[in-house]
Design an enzyme around this catalytic site. Structure first.
Site, PDB file in Angstrom:
ATOM      1  N   SER A   1      -5.678   3.782   4.441  1.00 25.63           N
ATOM      2  CA  SER A   1      -5.236   2.839   3.418  1.00 25.63           C
ATOM      3  C   SER A   1      -6.392   2.033   2.829  1.00 25.63           C
ATOM      4  O   SER A   1      -6.264   0.841   2.555  1.00 25.63           O
ATOM      5  CB  SER A   1      -4.182   1.880   3.998  1.00 25.63           C
ATOM      6  OG  SER A   1      -3.403   1.311   2.973  1.00 25.63           O
TER       7      SER A   1
ATOM      8  N   SER B   1       0.795  -1.237   0.000  1.00 25.38           N
ATOM      9  CA  SER B   1       0.000   0.000   0.000  1.00 25.38           C
ATOM     10  C   SER B   1       0.820   1.277   0.000  1.00 25.38           C
ATOM     11  O   SER B   1       0.258   2.359  -0.124  1.00 25.38           O
ATOM     12  CB  SER B   1      -0.951   0.015   1.204  1.00 25.38           C
ATOM     13  OG  SER B   1      -2.073  -0.800   0.946  1.00 25.38           O
TER      14      SER B   1
ATOM     15  N   LYS C   1       0.183   3.658  -2.799  1.00 28.74           N
ATOM     16  CA  LYS C   1      -0.909   4.634  -2.745  1.00 28.74           C
ATOM     17  C   LYS C   1      -0.363   6.066  -2.719  1.00 28.74           C
ATOM     18  O   LYS C   1      -1.088   7.006  -3.031  1.00 28.74           O
ATOM     19  CB  LYS C   1      -1.795   4.383  -1.524  1.00 28.74           C
ATOM     20  CG  LYS C   1      -2.679   3.133  -1.624  1.00 28.74           C
ATOM     21  CD  LYS C   1      -3.602   3.033  -0.419  1.00 28.74           C
ATOM     22  CE  LYS C   1      -4.633   1.918  -0.581  1.00 28.74           C
ATOM     23  NZ  LYS C   1      -4.135   0.611  -0.175  1.00 28.74           N
TER      24      LYS C   1
END
Length: 426
Positions: A187, A132, A135
């Site tokens: 997230s 993640s 991101k």
């Protein structure tokens, strides 16, 4: 001595020993372990991840039917960031003290957020999965493209996303600013999906993310999903992650959101198709980066985890006028949690003298941020390990092919013309 008296004497002796141990401190009560294997930081001296991340442990990276398996990305030569960034083990300044011994991250890097100086690193260009932390790249693309005040409606596809979700529900109404909060702070893969839909869908979003990474000279990076879920060809490096985070921090709202501890998030209405279903009320969401709460001077950061990527982390902190960023890839929660490992590496970086440098992040003032930079790379080999050319090199190859074909045609035309002239002369 009777058995009863012996048992009594044994109990008295044991009690006395415990009292003495307690008086000596808690360490005296803990028996030393003789079977635990001592922790060792993963060794990368042999460059095991020079071309690609470790093999996956599941089928998350199997291409969809009819889709090819992505080749490893081309390795730039010389290394981006300087010669020492091409090293695979510990990369330390001359005379630097030993690095903390409790770091389980396979690759890491500490750099100056403002000057771009790389202070210390381990396997800086080794290729690993970002989870993640990618991101950060999605947020950079979306914050520059979307109207943050626009209201979008949540869908069942958002709610059905795998992995971490903030709690978007069908029929819920969310501003893009709230979706960015859910993406960066919590997230949320559901938020990543809702954002990607507005950017043209997953494939278009991934293309935009990869284009931005290439323009920033993050040539170890290739994303396969907007959220960071593992997919075919997914890759980044400790060096690239620092570079991407540095770029994201130039956006004021990104800097604000990674430093925000908690916000309220909307709920969503009951499903009229389900009898007795009720409205879901709004709820608070918190920042999942513990460094923000525990480390003095923390600016903020981004966490990540998948089974294949393991623990990933990027964060920044400020001390005595210096702003440092730290990245961790393929870490574990032992012997310390990732944010604690990051804290120790930040402490190490802040203790190094100003001006310390083993490499450099690309100078942002030297070239436009969205201009692709050609690589000075050796010609690719003929086998699958040669590596896949970045998009800008593929365009260059196409141009060279057109010129070569044109040259052949021109040569043939000249030969035919000469032949005709000779015939006329005969």
């Amino acid at each position: 001595m009777k058995i009863r008296d012996f048992r009594l004497l044994t109990a008295v002796c044991l009690g006395s020993a415990l009292i003495v141990a307690a008086a000596s401190g808690p360490q005296a009560l803990a028996a030393p372990s003789t079977t635990t294997t001592p922790f060792t930081t993963p060794n990368t001296d042999g460059c095991p991840q020079k071309t690609a991340p470790p093999p996956p442990i599941d089928e998350s990276e199997v291409p969809a039917p009819g889709q090819p398996t992505p080749k490893p990305l081309l390795i730039p030569a010389p290394p981006i960031g300087g010669a020492r960034m091409g090293e695979c083990g510990l990369v330390l300044p001359k005379g630097a003290p030993p690095v903390p011994q409790d770091i389980s991250a396979t690759a890491w890097l500490v750099s100056d957020l403002d000057t771009g100086e790389v202070l210390a690193a381990k396997d800086p260009h080794g290729r690993y999965r970002p989870a993640s932390t990618i991101k950060v790249l999605l947020a950079t693309v979306a914050l520059r493209a979307l109207d943050l005040n626009k209201v979008v409606t949540g869908t069942q596809d958002d709610a059905n996303m795998d992995g971490t979700k903030v709690g978007i529900g069908p029929g819920g109404r969310y501003t893009n600013r709230q979706l960015m909060q859910a993406l960066i702070m919590a997230s949320g893969n559901d938020a990543a999906h809702a954002i990607a839909v507005q950017l043209g869908g997953d494939a278009a979003t991934v293309a935009k993310m990869n284009q931005l990474a290439g323009s920033l000279r993050a040539f170890d990076t290739r994303t396969a999903s907007p959220s960071g879920l593992d997919g075919p060809g997914m890759s980044t490096s400790a060096y690239d992650l620092a570079l991407l985070f540095r770029e994201a921090l130039t956006i004021p709202l990104f800097a604000e959101l990674i430093h925000t501890e908690q916000v309220d998030f909307p709920g969503y209405p009951a499903d009229p198709k389900i009898t007795g279903d009720k409205d879901r009320p709004g709820f608070p969401i918190g920042n999942d980066n513990h460094l923000l709460y525990e480390y003095d001077g923390a600016i903020g950061g981004k966490t990540g985890y998948t089974d294949d990527a393991r623990q990933t982390f990027v964060a920044a902190a400020k001390r005595d006028g210096r702003r440092l960023v730290v990245t961790l890839l393929k870490a574990d929660v032992q012997p310390l949690r990732p944010w604690e490992q990051a804290a120790h590496l930040l402490d190490y970086g802040f203790a190094l003298p100003r001006g310390t440098q083993v490499g450099k992040l690309p100078d942002k003032s030297a070239e436009p941020p969205n201009t692709a930079v050609p690589l000075a790379s050796p010609p690719p080999k003929e086998d699958d390990q040669a590596g896949e050319q970045p998009a800008h090199e593929q365009h260059g190859s196409g141009t060279r092919t057109v010129l070569a074909v044109g040259g052949i045609i021109l040569t043939l035309a000249l030969l035919l013309g000469a032949r005709r002239i000779n015939r006329q002369r005969r």
